[in-house]
Design an enzyme around this catalytic site. Structure first.
Site, PDB file in Angstrom:
ATOM      1  N   ASP B   4       3.917 -12.157   3.569  1.00 38.60           N
ATOM      2  CA  ASP B   4       2.709 -11.654   4.229  1.00 38.60           C
ATOM      3  C   ASP B   4       1.738 -12.833   4.257  1.00 38.60           C
ATOM      4  O   ASP B   4       1.076 -13.117   3.262  1.00 38.60           O
ATOM      5  CB  ASP B   4       2.125 -10.493   3.417  1.00 38.60           C
ATOM      6  CG  ASP B   4       0.868  -9.929   4.060  1.00 38.60           C
ATOM      7  OD1 ASP B   4       0.731 -10.048   5.295  1.00 38.60           O
ATOM      8  OD2 ASP B   4       0.026  -9.387   3.332  1.00 38.60           O
ATOM      9  N   GLU B  65       5.184 -11.627   8.592  1.00 37.96           N
ATOM     10  CA  GLU B  65       4.339 -10.843   9.490  1.00 37.96           C
ATOM     11  C   GLU B  65       3.784 -11.769  10.559  1.00 37.96           C
ATOM     12  O   GLU B  65       3.314 -12.866  10.265  1.00 37.96           O
ATOM     13  CB  GLU B  65       3.205 -10.165   8.707  1.00 37.96           C
ATOM     14  CG  GLU B  65       2.588  -9.033   9.505  1.00 37.96           C
ATOM     15  CD  GLU B  65       1.741  -8.114   8.644  1.00 37.96           C
ATOM     16  OE1 GLU B  65       2.297  -7.287   7.904  1.00 37.96           O
ATOM     17  OE2 GLU B  65       0.510  -8.226   8.715  1.00 37.96           O
ATOM     18  N   ASP B 138      -1.565  -6.338  -3.142  1.00 36.50           N
ATOM     19  CA  ASP B 138      -1.267  -6.991  -1.867  1.00 36.50           C
ATOM     20  C   ASP B 138       0.215  -7.280  -1.694  1.00 36.50           C
ATOM     21  O   ASP B 138       0.708  -7.419  -0.581  1.00 36.50           O
ATOM     22  CB  ASP B 138      -2.004  -8.338  -1.764  1.00 36.50           C
ATOM     23  CG  ASP B 138      -3.498  -8.160  -1.853  1.00 36.50           C
ATOM     24  OD1 ASP B 138      -4.068  -7.660  -0.890  1.00 36.50           O
ATOM     25  OD2 ASP B 138      -4.075  -8.519  -2.890  1.00 36.50           O
TER      26      ASP B 138
END
Lengths: 171, 171
Positions: B4, B65, B138
């Site tokens: 990410d 991502e 996260d």
């Protein structure tokens, strides 16, 4: 070293700052990566090519155009990917990186933050004492960024010294 | 390996695809670079850290991502700088990179492209058979991206095979 970052075309230049405002051209070129190649391979080619320039010319500093936030978002993101790789190449060689906006470069070179490509090319040709406009045409931007830094660097250094002096003067 | 991407916080995960939809968690973590550090040093830290993960875990593939084009332009550009460095790290190790949009990841994991953070964390905890939600919070995103790829990869492979078969069938 001046870099006009881009994924499809990335302009590179090396100049030597002389006395006063004298700047001598050393080298100029373009890294191209075709859009039909996948992103990882494009970034790798840019990384290898800019690394070779840095290792061959051993610049003292890298000046780069800051990513322009307006315009096509997809182009901005592609350019920002390339900037990541270019800045990393400098960091891996402990080279300081200075960023300038397009209008800062235009203003430094031509006195006009909105100068067009033709004016910029003509000014750069004159400043560097070239017998004809730099080729390839895009490379003029990379030279302009390098010259911009040569002319701004003494001011940046003086400002930093003033800051240090101020800090030292504090109780 | 799932990533990410981010400049201030970059989530990393490693999972092992099992039979059918089974996915086993291997590792999860965050690379943090403080905003008061200069960009070249931040990108270098990310490059070194992600390279260590790749060299330690030797993943077969990297899923990441895709940079989200909406939102704060300056954040988008910062994230895109980090993506450049992360994709380069994969390319330097000949690891294939697959990109997924946030809504593709959400849809794959929860069946809903607009699932919120809480729903996603709860789904990921269940899918990976964890006794509690992944920490740091996260890091759930990095795990979700990795699981998304594990589930999409067979389809991608079948589509590619179909393409190859079609090409071969052409006169």
């Amino acid at each position: 070293m001046g870099i006009d970052p881009g994924l499809t075309r990335c302009g590179l230049s090396v100049v030597q700052a002389g006395r006063g405002r004298a700047v001598l051209p050393v080298s100029v070129g373009i890294i191209r990566t075709p859009p039909d190649v996948e992103l990882p391979q494009r970034l790798r080619r840019i990384s290898v090519a800019v690394g070779e320039w840095m290792d061959d010319y051993r610049p003292d500093v890298v000046a780069m155009e800051r990513v322009f936030e307006r315009g096509n978002v997809s182009t901005v993101i592609h350019t920002a990917h390339a900037v990541g790789v270019l800045v990393l190449a400098a960091a891996e060689r402990d080279l300081p990186v200075f960023m300038y906006t397009p209008s800062e470069v235009k203003k430094a070179i031509s006195g006009n933050g909105r100068a067009d490509k033709k004016q910029m090319t003509s000014m750069i040709t004159r400043i560097l004492g070239l017998s004809e406009a730099p080729k390839p045409a895009d490379a003029a931007d990379a030279l302009a960024i390098a010259v911009c830094h040569c002319w701004r660097a003494p001011l940046i250094a003086r400002t930093e010294q003033a800051h240090v002096a101020l800090q030292k003067g504090k109780p």
